[in-house]
Design an enzyme around this catalytic site. Structure first.
Site, PDB file in Angstrom:
ATOM      1  N   ARG A   4       0.069 -32.849 -22.339  1.00  0.00           N
ATOM      2  CA  ARG A   4      -0.981 -32.185 -21.562  1.00  0.00           C
ATOM      3  C   ARG A   4      -2.315 -32.199 -22.314  1.00  0.00           C
ATOM      4  O   ARG A   4      -3.364 -32.389 -21.705  1.00  0.00           O
ATOM      5  CB  ARG A   4      -0.589 -30.718 -21.307  1.00  0.00           C
ATOM      6  CG  ARG A   4       0.522 -30.490 -20.297  1.00  0.00           C
ATOM      7  CD  ARG A   4       0.680 -28.995 -20.151  1.00  0.00           C
ATOM      8  NE  ARG A   4       1.913 -28.619 -19.507  1.00  0.00           N
ATOM      9  CZ  ARG A   4       2.508 -27.440 -19.679  1.00  0.00           C
ATOM     10  NH1 ARG A   4       1.979 -26.549 -20.492  1.00  0.00           N
ATOM     11  NH2 ARG A   4       3.611 -27.139 -19.048  1.00  0.00           N
ATOM     12  N   LYS A  54      -7.520 -20.345 -19.822  1.00  0.00           N
ATOM     13  CA  LYS A  54      -8.551 -20.556 -18.811  1.00  0.00           C
ATOM     14  C   LYS A  54      -8.288 -19.715 -17.555  1.00  0.00           C
ATOM     15  O   LYS A  54      -9.202 -19.095 -17.009  1.00  0.00           O
ATOM     16  CB  LYS A  54      -8.600 -22.042 -18.458  1.00  0.00           C
ATOM     17  CG  LYS A  54      -9.687 -22.443 -17.494  1.00  0.00           C
ATOM     18  CD  LYS A  54      -9.679 -23.961 -17.280  1.00  0.00           C
ATOM     19  CE  LYS A  54      -8.322 -24.406 -16.780  1.00  0.00           C
ATOM     20  NZ  LYS A  54      -8.255 -25.839 -16.469  1.00  0.00           N
ATOM     21  N   ARG A  74     -14.026 -34.345 -12.842  1.00  0.00           N
ATOM     22  CA  ARG A  74     -13.297 -34.985 -13.931  1.00  0.00           C
ATOM     23  C   ARG A  74     -13.852 -36.366 -14.255  1.00  0.00           C
ATOM     24  O   ARG A  74     -13.417 -36.976 -15.224  1.00  0.00           O
ATOM     25  CB  ARG A  74     -11.813 -35.099 -13.571  1.00  0.00           C
ATOM     26  CG  ARG A  74     -11.076 -33.768 -13.656  1.00  0.00           C
ATOM     27  CD  ARG A  74      -9.626 -33.902 -13.291  1.00  0.00           C
ATOM     28  NE  ARG A  74      -8.896 -32.663 -13.525  1.00  0.00           N
ATOM     29  CZ  ARG A  74      -7.697 -32.401 -13.032  1.00  0.00           C
ATOM     30  NH1 ARG A  74      -7.097 -33.302 -12.278  1.00  0.00           N
ATOM     31  NH2 ARG A  74      -7.102 -31.250 -13.289  1.00  0.00           N
ATOM     32  N   ARG A  84       6.636 -18.727 -25.779  1.00  0.00           N
ATOM     33  CA  ARG A  84       6.534 -17.701 -24.731  1.00  0.00           C
ATOM     34  C   ARG A  84       7.744 -17.718 -23.793  1.00  0.00           C
ATOM     35  O   ARG A  84       8.363 -18.750 -23.551  1.00  0.00           O
ATOM     36  CB  ARG A  84       5.235 -17.881 -23.941  1.00  0.00           C
ATOM     37  CG  ARG A  84       5.129 -19.148 -23.141  1.00  0.00           C
ATOM     38  CD  ARG A  84       3.728 -19.314 -22.565  1.00  0.00           C
ATOM     39  NE  ARG A  84       3.613 -20.505 -21.727  1.00  0.00           N
ATOM     40  CZ  ARG A  84       2.488 -20.948 -21.179  1.00  0.00           C
ATOM     41  NH1 ARG A  84       1.370 -20.269 -21.379  1.00  0.00           N
ATOM     42  NH2 ARG A  84       2.475 -22.031 -20.436  1.00  0.00           N
ATOM     43  N   ARG A 111      10.018 -21.453 -19.299  1.00  0.00           N
ATOM     44  CA  ARG A 111       9.673 -22.594 -18.465  1.00  0.00           C
ATOM     45  C   ARG A 111      10.179 -23.867 -19.130  1.00  0.00           C
ATOM     46  O   ARG A 111      10.035 -24.053 -20.336  1.00  0.00           O
ATOM     47  CB  ARG A 111       8.159 -22.677 -18.279  1.00  0.00           C
ATOM     48  CG  ARG A 111       7.618 -21.662 -17.304  1.00  0.00           C
ATOM     49  CD  ARG A 111       6.112 -21.702 -17.204  1.00  0.00           C
ATOM     50  NE  ARG A 111       5.576 -23.050 -17.077  1.00  0.00           N
ATOM     51  CZ  ARG A 111       4.320 -23.326 -16.720  1.00  0.00           C
ATOM     52  NH1 ARG A 111       3.486 -22.340 -16.461  1.00  0.00           N
ATOM     53  NH2 ARG A 111       3.901 -24.559 -16.630  1.00  0.00           N
TER      54      ARG A 111
END
Length: 221
Positions: free
Chosen positions: A178, A13, A94, A133, A167
Site C-alpha cells: 500500500r 487520514k 491522482r 491493531r 483484519r
C-alpha cells in the site's frame, strides 16, 4: 476552505478528515463513495458510470470530474445557508490531468484550492502501528498489541467480550505494498502543488490530537 488531504492507509487520514467534518462543517469527497452513491441514486452521471462499470471498463476522468462538479455545486450552494466549510478531496486527484480538472472545476465555481496537506509517516513505524491493531469482535472497540491493550487481559474494556479479530490485510507485506502504491499515485501531483506553494506536511506519526492541532494551525494561518 478547500483542501486535498494526502496520506497512505493507516496514516490517520480518515480520522483527521472526520474531525474536520465535525469541527468545521467541511465535506469529505471520496471518489469511490461518490461513484457508489451516484450509481445507487440513479443521477445522470451515476447512470453513465454504471454503464461503463457494467461494461467492465474504467470510469473516465470526464465522468469523475462531472461527478465532483455535481457534488461541489451542492456543497457550495449550502455555504451561505448553513456555514458549510468547504471540501476535503480524498483519493482525487491522482494524476496531472486530474489536478488540472480540479483546478477548472473550482475556478468555474469561483473557488480555489487552499492547501494540500500530507500526513508524513515513517514506513517501518506505520507497519508496526497497523500490524499490531485488532478489534473487539462484538462491539468493534479498537486495541493494539503495544499501544492499547485491554485493561484486563483478553477482555474488552467496553462490552466484556473475550473475542477479538484482526483484519486479514493488516500484515506487513500488504502495508508495504500500500505504501508503494501511495508513493506511485502521489508522485505525479505533489511537484505540481509544491511549485505553487500549496503543500504542507504534518507528522502523521504523532498523537492524533497533535496532528489535528497541526492541521488546524495550517487552516487558520
Amino acid at each position: 476552505m478547500n483542501i486535498i488531504l494526502l496520506g497512505p492507509p493507516g496514516a490517520g487520514k480518515g480520522t483527521q478528515a472526520a474531525r474536520l467534518v465535525a469541527e468545521r462543517g467541511m465535506v469529505q469527497l471520496s471518489t469511490g463513495d461518490m461513484l457508489r452513491a451516484a450509481v445507487k441514486s440513479g443521477t445522470p452521471v451515476g447512470l453513465q458510470a454504471k454503464a461503463v462499470m457494467e461494461a467492465g471498463e474504467l470510469v473516465s476522468d470526464a465522468i469523475v470530474s462531472a461527478l465532483i462538479g455535481e457534488r461541489l455545486d451542492a456543497i457550495f450552494a449550502a455555504d451561505g445557508q448553513n456555514g458549510a466549510g468547504g471540501a476535503i478531496f480524498d483519493g482525487y486527484p491522482r494524476t496531472a490531468p486530474q489536478a488540472d480538472a480540479l483546478d477548472l472545476l473550482l475556478t468555474e465555481r469561483g473557488r480555489k484550492l487552499d492547501y494540500v496537506i500530507e500526513l508524513d509517516v515513517d514506513e517501518d513505524a506505520l507497519v508496526d502501528r497497523i500490524t499490531g491493531r485488532y478489534t473487539c469482535a462484538k462491539c468493534g472497540e479498537g486495541y493494539h498489541d503495544r499501544f492499547k491493550l485491554p485493561k484486563a487481559a483478553g477482555v474488552c474494556d467496553v462490552c466484556a467480550s473475550t473475542e477479538f479479530k484482526r483484519r486479514l490485510d493488516d500484515n506487513a507485506e500488504t502495508v508495504r505494498t500500500r505504501m508503494a502504491e501511495y508513493r506511485v499515485k502521489t508522485a505525479p501531483i505533489l511537484p505540481l502543488y509544491e511549485a505553487r506553494g500549496l503543500v504542507r506536511r504534518v507528522d502523521g506519526m504523532a498523537d492524533m490530537d497533535v496532528v489535528g492541532t497541526a492541521i488546524a494551525g495550517i487552516l487558520d494561518a
